[in-house]
Structure formats: C-alpha cells, structure tokens
Design an enzyme around this catalytic site. Structure first.
Site, PDB file in Angstrom:
ATOM      1  N   ARG A 215     -15.299  24.231 -71.737  1.00 46.73           N
ATOM      2  CA  ARG A 215     -16.027  23.429 -72.724  1.00 46.73           C
ATOM      3  C   ARG A 215     -16.974  24.332 -73.523  1.00 46.73           C
ATOM      4  O   ARG A 215     -18.117  24.573 -73.110  1.00 46.73           O
ATOM      5  CB  ARG A 215     -16.805  22.322 -72.021  1.00 46.73           C
ATOM      6  CG  ARG A 215     -15.897  21.150 -71.627  1.00 46.73           C
ATOM      7  CD  ARG A 215     -16.541  20.254 -70.633  1.00 46.73           C
ATOM      8  NE  ARG A 215     -16.720  20.948 -69.372  1.00 46.73           N
ATOM      9  CZ  ARG A 215     -17.240  20.409 -68.288  1.00 46.73           C
ATOM     10  NH1 ARG A 215     -17.648  19.183 -68.301  1.00 46.73           N
ATOM     11  NH2 ARG A 215     -17.352  21.100 -67.173  1.00 46.73           N
TER      12      ARG A 215
ATOM     13  N   VAL B 281     -17.584  33.437 -49.243  1.00 49.62           N
ATOM     14  CA  VAL B 281     -18.006  32.941 -47.918  1.00 49.62           C
ATOM     15  C   VAL B 281     -19.514  33.038 -47.785  1.00 49.62           C
ATOM     16  O   VAL B 281     -20.086  34.127 -47.834  1.00 49.62           O
ATOM     17  CB  VAL B 281     -17.341  33.747 -46.776  1.00 49.62           C
ATOM     18  CG1 VAL B 281     -17.768  33.198 -45.418  1.00 49.62           C
ATOM     19  CG2 VAL B 281     -15.833  33.723 -46.896  1.00 49.62           C
TER      20      VAL B 281
ATOM     21  N   ASP C 107     -13.946  22.938 -47.009  1.00 48.98           N
ATOM     22  CA  ASP C 107     -14.687  24.109 -47.483  1.00 48.98           C
ATOM     23  C   ASP C 107     -14.913  25.098 -46.331  1.00 48.98           C
ATOM     24  O   ASP C 107     -14.649  26.300 -46.460  1.00 48.98           O
ATOM     25  CB  ASP C 107     -16.026  23.630 -48.067  1.00 48.98           C
ATOM     26  CG  ASP C 107     -16.925  24.764 -48.513  1.00 48.98           C
ATOM     27  OD1 ASP C 107     -16.723  25.264 -49.627  1.00 48.98           O
ATOM     28  OD2 ASP C 107     -17.820  25.147 -47.741  1.00 48.98           O
TER      29      ASP C 107
ATOM     30  N   LYS D  48     -13.322  29.068 -45.478  1.00 49.56           N
ATOM     31  CA  LYS D  48     -14.174  30.214 -45.124  1.00 49.56           C
ATOM     32  C   LYS D  48     -13.784  30.768 -43.756  1.00 49.56           C
ATOM     33  O   LYS D  48     -13.773  31.984 -43.542  1.00 49.56           O
ATOM     34  CB  LYS D  48     -15.644  29.783 -45.158  1.00 49.56           C
ATOM     35  CG  LYS D  48     -16.110  29.426 -46.580  1.00 49.56           C
ATOM     36  CD  LYS D  48     -17.434  28.682 -46.558  1.00 49.56           C
ATOM     37  CE  LYS D  48     -17.893  28.332 -47.963  1.00 49.56           C
ATOM     38  NZ  LYS D  48     -19.045  27.413 -47.994  1.00 49.56           N
TER      39      LYS D  48
ATOM     40  N   GLY E  34     -25.489  27.799 -54.107  1.00 50.89           N
ATOM     41  CA  GLY E  34     -26.465  27.826 -55.196  1.00 50.89           C
ATOM     42  C   GLY E  34     -26.136  28.927 -56.184  1.00 50.89           C
ATOM     43  O   GLY E  34     -25.511  29.932 -55.834  1.00 50.89           O
TER      44      GLY E  34
HETATM   45  N1  HSE Z   1     -20.367  23.196 -50.872  1.00 52.08           N
HETATM   46  C1  HSE Z   1     -20.652  24.383 -50.125  1.00 52.08           C
HETATM   47  C2  HSE Z   1     -21.773  24.111 -49.150  1.00 52.08           C
HETATM   48  C3  HSE Z   1     -21.052  25.548 -50.966  1.00 52.08           C
HETATM   49  O1  HSE Z   1     -22.299  22.999 -49.078  1.00 52.08           O
HETATM   50  O2  HSE Z   1     -22.131  25.020 -48.435  1.00 52.08           O
HETATM   51  C4  HSE Z   1     -19.896  26.218 -51.606  1.00 52.08           C
HETATM   52  O3  HSE Z   1     -19.010  26.720 -50.655  1.00 52.08           O
END
Ligand code: HSE
Length: 441
Positions: A48, A133, A202, A206, A305
């Site tokens: 975008r 990670v 997620d 990792k 973050g």
């Molecule tokens: N959503 C993930 C977390 C961060 O809450 O740690 C990105 O991997």
C-alpha cells in the site's frame, strides 16, 4: 574505507520494516564504521504505497517487489513481509541476482528452509534470520556459532509473547482464558485473529527452526507436535500453584536418550516456580539451552515488537554486508546429522492428570490399576470430595463426586494416552478434567 555504498532493498515496511529503515538512517555513521562501507537503502517494496510512513523516504517506495530484487545492483535484501508466497519466490530471485537475504520469516523458514538454504549456497550468498525466532534475543547465532563446538541436548523455551502474557495474567489475577485473551487484545499483544499465537502455530515454527539448528538436522513445522493454550483453565493454574508450579506454553526440542533421534513439541506445561523460565512474565520470551560442555544457558528478552525485531534484523544486515565486502559468506545450514524426528508418543515426561470420579470405595484402587497396567508409575495422588457429596457435618458422603489429581513419574506419551483412554472407559471416572505435562524438573 570503501566509499561506494552497499545497497539494501527492503521488502515490507510495516511495524518492523519502518523501524529497520529508521535505524538505518539514524545509525548510518555507526553502521558505516562497523561494516567498513556506507549502506544505502535503495528501494522499499510495499503493498500500500499511499500509507503514511514517517521517516521513510517516499521516493524509495515501489509496489514492484520482483523488479526490486531483480535490479542486479542490490547487495542485501531484507524481507519483513512474512508468509510463504510470494516471499519464497522473491527470496530465491534475490539469490539468483546475487543478493544476500536477511529475513524475519519464521513461517517460511520452518516450512521450507531447506530450499532457501540450498539456493543461497548455489548462488554464493548469505541467508540470515535471527529475527525469525524470539525477536531481539540472540539465539540463532549463539546456537549456530558460539555453541558450534558443543553438543546441545535440549532447548526449552517461551517463544511466544502473546501466550505468555495470557498465562501470566491467568496466574497473577486468577482470570480465565477468555478474559486474559481480551486483555491481551486490548493492549495490542494479541492480533484480531489470535489463532497463530493461541493455537501454538507461531511457537511451533520457532521450535522447528531452533531444533534444526541445535541438532544439526532438518526439522519442519510438520514435525512439531503442537497444542495451543485455549483449553487451559483457571483450575489448571490453581492446581499448578498447589504443586509449586506455574503454567507456560513451552517449545521443547530434545535429543533422545540414545542420541539417535530428536523430538520437537509445543504445548502448555507446568514448570516449578524455581525454574528460571517460571519468572518470565508478561510478553517476554526466554530460551533455556542445555549443552554437554556449556551446561545450562538462558537467553531472555523482548520476543516481538518493531524495534526489538529490527535490532535482530540490523545485526544480520551488518553481518551480511561485512561478508559482501570480504567477498565471502558466513556460516550456512548444518544438517549433517540427519537425525529423524520421533513422534510425540515417544516423548518421555511427567504428567498431571485431573479426574472427576465417583466418591465411593475402591475407586482409587481402580484408577491406580489402570496406571499400573500401562506401566505408568504414579508419583503423587491428591483427592478432594466435592460439595455435592458432602453431608451436614462436612464429611464426604458415598455417592458424591471427588476430584482426583494424579501426578506421574516419567513415562512415554503413548503410554499416558493409552492410560487416559482406559480411564475414560471406567464407569467411576465421570470425566478427565485436564491433562498437563510437567517439565523443567
Ligand atoms: N506473535 C508473536 C508473539 C510475535 O506473540 O510472540 C511474532 O512471532
């Protein structure tokens, strides 16, 4: 010092990408000194283009990511888009055109890291992904380089901040799962669709990446046993407290006792309050590594973050740029052990099982017999009568119900599953309220 700048293309300019662009600008002099040449942001591919991105040069913005990675003058491509396609194609195209790649893409690396590593080797460039990670926490480089002379046996980590926040709230306030999730959403930790975090996808990605690097083998997300935290109840947390434990969503990668295979899993587990991971609060991440010579190591910090993730990206960018200048490449994939990944049934650990049973003579013996028949040894048993079966003087009355909590010694997961299946068939077992593994002892 070389004056001709190294050129960097940025794919994606969201929360992480805009921080990468900002730090490249604000720290330009330091980056130049550390690399030995200036680094120049040569293009930024976004979906975008009209979105306002403060501090990001508008003239660098393009919607044509393919043309950007095909330019031929790009030294390093930084990929912070995420997802499998079109990113896999963009990365392999970047390699074909001579660029090294720095990626934060755990999903792609956990699904198909082998293709990317092979393409990087074929084209003589680097593939780095420290940011994939646990955000800012250095893990990939320590495992791959600092511990290259050691033998890692176990990696035990909290690698998802959202779920750690939810469990921490349940533990400290007594809130139920939904209430804690609502708070995580309101504070911006959980996404509108929290599935990837709360169902453990997620963390499983990792875990696959960490297991592959730790054990020098190939592990994909499909090899990782995964259970999320949506079934964890306030009663589980209270039960953990009574045992001197807390509940965490753990990613656990282990070498088998005979060293001939590995396992990787993600699930909620009780850990003792005196384990270092128990003190990881709020949305922080931490990874505990056990190695033959090093012993126990713990890596701790912000796992998500914009700025923390950008820190890991920038570290990789500096390394990739230094290698470009030296006309070399860094440490690549090491998968020489080719250890197979065993199924969950072969994992050996301890279990906390909470049963609703009839409160009458012989029930405890029946339950104990089922455990014995499956070679699962009981460590402790705690029974509490329910109010419904309590007489006027507070004494339990026959015909009521009781809650029975059994904690086992170490047993294979398959034996525990068979035990639970057999327990469910007993008339006197009214329900299996929860099953949780106990780790970190
Ligand atoms: N959503 C993930 C977390 C961060 O809450 O740690 C990105 O991997």
């Amino acid at each position: 010092m070389r004056t001709r700048p190294l050129k960097v293309a940025l794919l994606g300019c969201g929360v992480v990408g805009s921080e990468v662009a900002r730090i490249m600008t604000t720290h330009a002099d330091d980056l130049t000194a550390r690399i030995g040449a200036p680094v120049e942001l040569a293009g930024i591919a976004v979906r975008r283009p009209d979105r306002v991105r403060r501090g990001v040069p508008a003239e660098l913005i393009t919607t044509d990511a393919t043309a950007l990675v095909k330019r031929g003058d790009i030294d390093v491509v930084v990929e912070v888009i995420g997802g499998i396609e079109p990113v896999r194609t963009l990365i392999t195209t970047a390699f074909e055109h001579g660029a090294s790649v720095v990626s934060a893409n755990k999903a792609l690396l956990a699904a198909d890291g082998a293709t990317l590593h092979a393409a990087a080797v074929q084209h003589g460039v680097d593939l780095y992904y420290e940011a994939a990670v646990a955000g800012a926490i250095p893990l990939i480089r320590p495992l791959r380089e600092s511990l290259a002379g050691d033998k890692v046996n176990r990696v035990l980590g909290i690698v998802n901040g959202t779920t750690n926040f939810i469990l921490d709230r349940m533990d400290t306030t007594g809130a139920g799962y939904s209430e804690a999730l609502d708070e995580a959403t309101a504070l911006g930790y959980a996404e509108a669709d929290p599935t990837a975090d709360v169902e453990g996808f997620d963390a499983a990605a990792k875990a696959a990446i960490l297991a592959g690097i730790a054990f020098h083998t190939r592990v994909t997300i499909d090899d990782v046993h995964r259970e999320g935290l949506t079934e964890v109840t306030a009663a589980d947390i209270a039960s953990a407290k009574r045992m001197g434990c807390t509940v965490k969503l753990l990613a656990i990668c282990e070498r088998s006792a005979d060293g001939k295979s590995v396992t990787a899993r993600v699930h909620p587990a009780m850990i003792p309050l005196n384990h270092p991971l128990a003190s990881v609060r709020e949305a922080y991440n931490a990874v505990f590594v056990e190695a033959d010579a090093a012993g126990q190591l713990m890596f701790y910090g912000p796992g998500a973050g914009g700025a923390p993730t950008a820190s890991a990206v920038l570290g990789d960018l500096v390394a990739a740029c230094r290698n470009k200048l030296a006309n070399t490449t860094g440490v690549g994939e090491s998968a020489y052990t080719q250890l197979p990944v065993s199924p969950m049934g072969e994992v050996v650990t301890r279990y906390h099982i909470s049963l609703d049973v009839a409160d009458k003579p012989g029930v405890l013996a029946q339950v104990a017999t089922v455990f014995a028949e499956h070679q699962v040894s009981i460590d402790t048993v705690r029974q509490q009568s329910r109010d419904r079966g309590t007489g006027a003087e507070g004494a339990a009355v026959e015909g009521g119900e009781a809650s029975l909590v059994v904690v086992t010694h170490r047993a294979p997961d398959a034996a525990l599953s068979a035990t639970v299946a057999a327990l469910r068939k007993l008339d006197t077992v009214r329900g299996v309220a929860s099953i949780m593994r106990v780790e970190g002892e």
